[in-house]
Design an enzyme around this catalytic site. Structure first.
Site, short mmCIF file in Angstrom:
data_model
loop_
_atom_site.label_atom_id
_atom_site.label_comp_id
_atom_site.label_asym_id
_atom_site.label_seq_id
_atom_site.Cartn_x
_atom_site.Cartn_y
_atom_site.Cartn_z
N GLU A 92 0.83 -1.20 0.00
CA GLU A 92 0.00 0.00 0.00
C GLU A 92 0.86 1.26 0.00
O GLU A 92 1.99 1.26 0.49
CB GLU A 92 -0.88 0.00 1.25
CG GLU A 92 -1.85 -1.16 1.25
CD GLU A 92 -2.69 -1.28 2.52
OE1 GLU A 92 -3.82 -1.75 2.41
OE2 GLU A 92 -2.21 -0.91 3.61
N CYS A 105 3.29 8.54 1.00
CA CYS A 105 3.98 7.62 1.90
C CYS A 105 4.12 6.29 1.18
O CYS A 105 3.10 5.68 0.81
CB CYS A 105 3.12 7.51 3.17
SG CYS A 105 3.69 6.29 4.34
N CYS A 112 7.51 -6.93 7.23
CA CYS A 112 8.74 -6.42 7.85
C CYS A 112 9.24 -7.47 8.83
O CYS A 112 8.46 -8.11 9.53
CB CYS A 112 8.47 -5.11 8.58
SG CYS A 112 9.94 -4.41 9.36
N CYS A 116 8.32 -5.03 15.47
CA CYS A 116 7.95 -4.11 16.54
C CYS A 116 6.55 -4.47 17.05
O CYS A 116 5.67 -4.80 16.27
CB CYS A 116 7.98 -2.67 16.06
SG CYS A 116 9.58 -2.19 15.42
N CYS A 119 3.10 -2.69 15.76
CA CYS A 119 2.98 -2.42 14.33
C CYS A 119 2.34 -3.58 13.59
O CYS A 119 2.79 -4.73 13.70
CB CYS A 119 4.37 -2.14 13.76
SG CYS A 119 4.41 -1.96 11.97
N GLY A 161 7.31 -1.84 5.76
CA GLY A 161 8.69 -2.29 5.66
C GLY A 161 9.70 -1.37 6.30
O GLY A 161 9.41 -0.22 6.64
N GLU A 162 10.90 -1.91 6.47
CA GLU A 162 12.03 -1.15 7.01
C GLU A 162 12.94 -0.80 5.83
O GLU A 162 13.64 -1.67 5.31
CB GLU A 162 12.76 -1.99 8.06
CG GLU A 162 14.12 -1.47 8.46
CD GLU A 162 14.15 0.00 8.89
OE1 GLU A 162 13.30 0.43 9.70
OE2 GLU A 162 15.03 0.74 8.38
N SER A 193 12.24 6.89 7.08
CA SER A 193 12.04 6.56 8.49
C SER A 193 12.62 5.19 8.77
O SER A 193 12.36 4.23 8.04
CB SER A 193 10.54 6.57 8.81
OG SER A 193 10.32 6.13 10.13
N SER A 215 12.56 6.09 14.40
CA SER A 215 11.50 5.58 15.27
C SER A 215 12.10 5.32 16.64
O SER A 215 12.76 4.31 16.85
CB SER A 215 10.93 4.28 14.68
OG SER A 215 10.14 4.57 13.56
N LEU A 216 11.85 6.23 17.56
CA LEU A 216 12.50 6.14 18.88
C LEU A 216 11.63 5.33 19.85
O LEU A 216 12.03 4.27 20.31
CB LEU A 216 12.76 7.55 19.41
CG LEU A 216 13.54 7.65 20.70
CD1 LEU A 216 14.94 7.10 20.55
CD2 LEU A 216 13.60 9.12 21.18
N HIS A 217 10.48 5.86 20.17
CA HIS A 217 9.42 5.15 20.90
C HIS A 217 9.69 4.77 22.35
O HIS A 217 8.78 4.31 23.03
CB HIS A 217 8.95 3.90 20.14
CG HIS A 217 8.60 4.16 18.71
ND1 HIS A 217 7.99 5.31 18.27
CD2 HIS A 217 8.75 3.40 17.59
CE1 HIS A 217 7.80 5.25 16.96
NE2 HIS A 217 8.26 4.12 16.53
N ASN A 291 -2.04 4.16 16.91
CA ASN A 291 -3.22 3.85 16.09
C ASN A 291 -3.57 2.39 16.30
O ASN A 291 -2.80 1.51 15.91
CB ASN A 291 -2.93 4.10 14.61
CG ASN A 291 -2.77 5.57 14.32
OD1 ASN A 291 -3.61 6.38 14.72
ND2 ASN A 291 -1.69 5.94 13.67
N CYS A 334 -0.48 5.57 10.30
CA CYS A 334 0.79 4.92 10.60
C CYS A 334 0.56 3.60 11.30
O CYS A 334 -0.20 3.52 12.25
CB CYS A 334 1.63 5.75 11.56
SG CYS A 334 2.13 7.30 10.92
N1 SAH Z 1 10.09 0.70 9.37
C1 SAH Z 1 10.22 2.11 9.43
C2 SAH Z 1 9.23 2.85 8.58
C3 SAH Z 1 7.81 2.37 8.56
S1 SAH Z 1 6.84 2.58 9.98
C4 SAH Z 1 10.15 2.56 10.89
O1 SAH Z 1 9.79 1.78 11.74
O2 SAH Z 1 10.50 3.72 11.13
C5 SAH Z 1 6.44 4.33 9.98
C6 SAH Z 1 6.14 4.86 11.37
O3 SAH Z 1 4.89 4.37 11.88
C7 SAH Z 1 7.20 4.46 12.38
O4 SAH Z 1 7.57 5.52 13.22
C8 SAH Z 1 6.45 3.41 13.16
O5 SAH Z 1 7.04 3.20 14.41
C9 SAH Z 1 5.06 3.98 13.21
N2 SAH Z 1 4.03 3.02 13.64
C10 SAH Z 1 4.05 1.68 13.52
N3 SAH Z 1 2.93 1.14 14.06
C11 SAH Z 1 2.18 2.18 14.53
C12 SAH Z 1 0.91 2.26 15.19
N4 SAH Z 1 0.17 1.18 15.43
N5 SAH Z 1 0.46 3.48 15.54
C13 SAH Z 1 1.19 4.59 15.26
N6 SAH Z 1 2.38 4.57 14.63
C14 SAH Z 1 2.89 3.37 14.28
FE1 SF4 Z 2 8.98 -2.82 10.72
FE2 SF4 Z 2 8.80 -0.15 11.12
FE3 SF4 Z 2 6.74 -1.78 11.69
FE4 SF4 Z 2 8.94 -1.85 13.20
S1 SF4 Z 2 7.52 -0.10 12.96
S2 SF4 Z 2 7.82 -3.63 12.42
S3 SF4 Z 2 10.51 -1.51 11.67
S4 SF4 Z 2 7.58 -1.38 9.70
#
Ligand code: SAH
Ligand code: SF4
Length: 344
Positions: A92, A105, A112, A116, A119, A161-162, A193, A215-217, A291, A334
């Site tokens: 997508e 985007c 991936c 995480c 996600c 994806g990463e 990202s 992506s710090l989190h 989300n 996201c």
């Molecule tokens: N793999 C890369 C890029 C794709 S994810 C990465 O992780 O950075 C894009 C962004 O969406 C990242 O910051 C990711 O952490 C965030 N994301 C993933 N799952 C999410 C969710 N359920 N709610 C909000 N943001 C989320």
């Molecule tokens: Fe992969 Fe980014 Fe999702 Fe982590 S947040 S699983 S790196 S797509």
């Protein structure tokens, strides 16, 4: 002979390819311009090429690498495009109009491998890397679909994806997208990202210095490793050192994305730890209220908690934005992107 996917080639590679089929080198520039500047839908439209060459292109190449299966439009104008790849898998892209900007985007992998915990793409596991053509064509074909008068101003590698796990294809796709003979996106309009693949991050800075989002989190290794297993391989000290070294254009900063998960990482003390971690880094923080998706173990914090977290960062002199969730009604926000089969 197998038909080649023509959008896999950078301009230089296209030059080598046209020579390999017995054509003159300058034809490559002509083709590149037709494909990316004029964005033709068929070789027939290229009337400055000989009939013979057009037929050769018709039978020897694929102009399209992906096929549009579905477009869904959200109440807020966000559009989600579902693409079918040549092997039947799907990815997508999400178009986010926000005048005067319009951001696309894009995805870099099917699924991936980094897993995480918050996600949906991570939950579906890794299927495969996208090719250069499959990445670039998300942009070309979305452009075909735009309303007249609109144009894509910014690109973000924040879809499925990463991107740094598919390093070569991503860097070559950036080369194609930014080529002045083609779509000519400036590196300053492209953001990548990453969850923090440190070795590739250092290479990216040298080879293709686009804007960076990390992506710090979480503010410490213990929590970050539970949320993002990649942190065990590349802990925060290593990641922050790589960020400090990343070459930034004047006035540019690294964006640190921070998902807010209720009761997990959204306490004001944790905001102070984030500020400590970012001290001395040219940073801005993007807060993303989680989300939700079916089956996820986390909750989105209340607006009050989001504001309290933001306030704590502001008090520490950081620039902070709360990312407005766009397209959640069509699962385009996201972290909500996944292939069809994975449960839409
Ligand atoms: N793999 C890369 C890029 C794709 S994810 C990465 O992780 O950075 C894009 C962004 O969406 C990242 O910051 C990711 O952490 C965030 N994301 C993933 N799952 C999410 C969710 N359920 N709610 C909000 N943001 C989320
Ligand atoms: Fe992969 Fe980014 Fe999702 Fe982590 S947040 S699983 S790196 S797509």
């Amino acid at each position: 002979m197998d038909r080649v996917f023509i959008k896999n080639y950078t301009l230089k590679e296209l030059e080598a390819w046209v020579e390999s089929i017995g054509e003159r080198r300058f034809r490559a520039r002509q083709l590149f311009c037709h494909i990316y500047a004029r964005r033709v839908r068929s070789w027939e439209e290229c009337s400055d090429l000989s009939k013979m060459f057009r037929v050769q292109m018709e039978y020897g190449t694929h102009l399209d690498a992906i096929r549009l299966m579905e477009v869904r439009e959200s109440g807020d104008g966000t559009r989600k495009y579902l693409w079918e790849l040549p092997d039947g898998l799907t990815v997508e892209s999400v178009l986010i109009p926000d005048a005067p900007r319009c951001t696309l985007c894009i995805s870099s992998q099917v699924g991936c491998a980094l897993g995480c915990k918050f996600c949906l793409t991570g939950a579906m596991g890794f299927k495969r890397d996208l090719t250069v053509a499959e990445i670039v064509d998300q942009v070309c074909q979305t452009m075909h679909h735009l309303d007249s008068g609109s144009r894509i101003t910014n690109l973000v590698f924040m879809g499925m994806g990463e991107p740094l796990a598919n390093y070569d294809a991503v860097v070559r796709s950036i080369q194609v997208l930014s080529d002045p003979e083609g779509m000519a996106f400036s590196h300053r309009k492209i953001t990548l990202s990453t969850a923090g693949l440190v070795p590739q991050l250092a290479r990216l800075g040298k080879e293709s210095p686009v804007n960076l989002a990390i992506s710090l989190h979480a503010p410490n290794d213990e929590l970050r490793s539970t949320l993002m297993p990649v942190n065990r391989r590349h802990p925060l000290a290593e990641l922050m050192a790589a960020c400090r070294k990343y070459p930034l254009a004047p006035r540019k900063r690294i964006t640190f994305e921070y998902i807010l998960l209720e009761g997990v990482n959204d306490e004001p003390e944790q905001a102070r730890d984030v500020a400590g971690l970012l001290r001395g880094v040219k940073a801005k923080v993007n807060l993303i209220p989680f989300n939700p998706y079916p089956g996820s173990p986390f909750k989105q914090p209340s607006e009050r908690r989001v504001s309290a977290f933001q306030e704590a960062l502001l008090r520490a002199q950081l620039t902070v934005m709360v990312r407005q969730s766009r397209g959640a009604d069509i699962s385009a926000a996201c972290g909500q992107l996944a292939a069809r089969a994975a449960g839409e």
